[in-house]
Design an enzyme around this catalytic site. Structure first.
Site, mmCIF file in Angstrom:
data_model
loop_
_atom_site.group_PDB
_atom_site.id
_atom_site.type_symbol
_atom_site.label_atom_id
_atom_site.label_comp_id
_atom_site.label_asym_id
_atom_site.label_seq_id
_atom_site.Cartn_x
_atom_site.Cartn_y
_atom_site.Cartn_z
ATOM 1 C CE LYS A 9 -4.897 -6.333 0.945
ATOM 2 N NZ LYS A 9 -3.811 -6.790 1.825
ATOM 3 C CE1 TYR A 49 -1.927 -9.732 -2.963
ATOM 4 C CE2 TYR A 49 -4.076 -10.742 -3.290
ATOM 5 C CZ TYR A 49 -3.305 -9.668 -2.904
ATOM 6 O OH TYR A 49 -3.910 -8.527 -2.456
ATOM 7 C CG PHE A 57 2.033 -14.308 3.637
ATOM 8 C CD1 PHE A 57 1.419 -13.802 2.499
ATOM 9 C CD2 PHE A 57 3.364 -13.984 3.866
ATOM 10 C CE1 PHE A 57 2.102 -12.997 1.596
ATOM 11 C CE2 PHE A 57 4.065 -13.180 2.972
ATOM 12 C CZ PHE A 57 3.426 -12.690 1.832
ATOM 13 N NE ARG A 85 3.737 0.199 -1.165
ATOM 14 C CZ ARG A 85 3.448 -1.055 -0.867
ATOM 15 N NH1 ARG A 85 2.352 -1.615 -1.320
ATOM 16 N NH2 ARG A 85 4.247 -1.759 -0.104
ATOM 17 C CB THR A 91 2.175 -4.499 5.651
ATOM 18 O OG1 THR A 91 2.759 -4.145 4.399
ATOM 19 C CG2 THR A 91 1.350 -5.750 5.496
ATOM 20 N NE ARG A 102 -2.194 -1.672 4.171
ATOM 21 C CZ ARG A 102 -1.216 -1.952 3.323
ATOM 22 N NH1 ARG A 102 0.023 -1.512 3.561
ATOM 23 N NH2 ARG A 102 -1.462 -2.668 2.243
ATOM 24 C CG ASN A 112 -3.283 -4.971 4.937
ATOM 25 O OD1 ASN A 112 -4.053 -5.235 4.017
ATOM 26 N ND2 ASN A 112 -1.977 -5.077 4.825
ATOM 27 C CG HIS A 115 -2.821 -4.648 -3.369
ATOM 28 N ND1 HIS A 115 -1.742 -5.455 -3.105
ATOM 29 C CD2 HIS A 115 -2.662 -4.191 -4.643
ATOM 30 C CE1 HIS A 115 -0.963 -5.498 -4.182
ATOM 31 N NE2 HIS A 115 -1.494 -4.740 -5.126
ATOM 32 C CD GLU A 126 -0.243 -5.201 -8.279
ATOM 33 O OE1 GLU A 126 0.453 -5.924 -7.547
ATOM 34 O OE2 GLU A 126 -0.554 -4.030 -7.964
#
Length: 137
Positions: A9, A49, A57, A85, A91, A102, A112, A115, A126
């Site tokens: 990100k 998204y 959000f 993950r 998150t 993270r 964070n 993704h 994706e």
């Protein structure tokens, strides 16, 4: 072998964590099938998204994701989605286990660092959003 999609990100790019995160990807046994450095338009972020469109959000997330460059990656390894993950952590970085990406690099719940796809089906969608089939090794 299973595929997953990950994205570094804007905060991770801005804070110069690309190299550290790519090293972690390789250390965890992922094969990088494709990688792109780009800046999303607000429209692209909203499309990517769209699944969150009804969430409070959503607009802030899309604005944030269009605020600076990102790195999009298609990865492969056994159990890729679940393993990634685990590697990235919760998150909210305050809840992320020590040593996760993270916990190490995120600024906040919103900024964070990374993704990661939450399912194999979403990973394939994706990946297709960012890569044409011939762009993947």
């Amino acid at each position: 072998m299973e595929r997953t999609f990950i994205m570094l990100k804007p905060d991770a790019v801005k804070n110069k964590h690309i190299g550290d995160i790519l090293q972690r990807i390789e250390k965890e046994g992922f094969k990088i099938l494709g990688m792109k450095f780009l800046k999303l338009s607000l429209e692209d972020a909203k499309q990517f998204y769209a699944v969150h469109a009804a969430r409070p959000f959503y607009n802030d997330l899309c604005t944030y994701m269009a605020s600076g460059p990102i790195v999009a990656c298609a990865l492969e390894r056994d159990n890729a989605v679940a393993h990634w993950r685990d590697v990235i952590g919760a998150t909210d970085p305050k809840e992320a286990k020590a040593g996760t990406i993270r916990a190490l690099f995120a600024e906040s719940k919103e900024a964070n660092a990374v993704h990661g796809s939450d399912s194999v089906a979403n990973a394939l969608q994706e990946i297709a959003f960012f890569f044409k089939g011939y762009e993947l090794n």
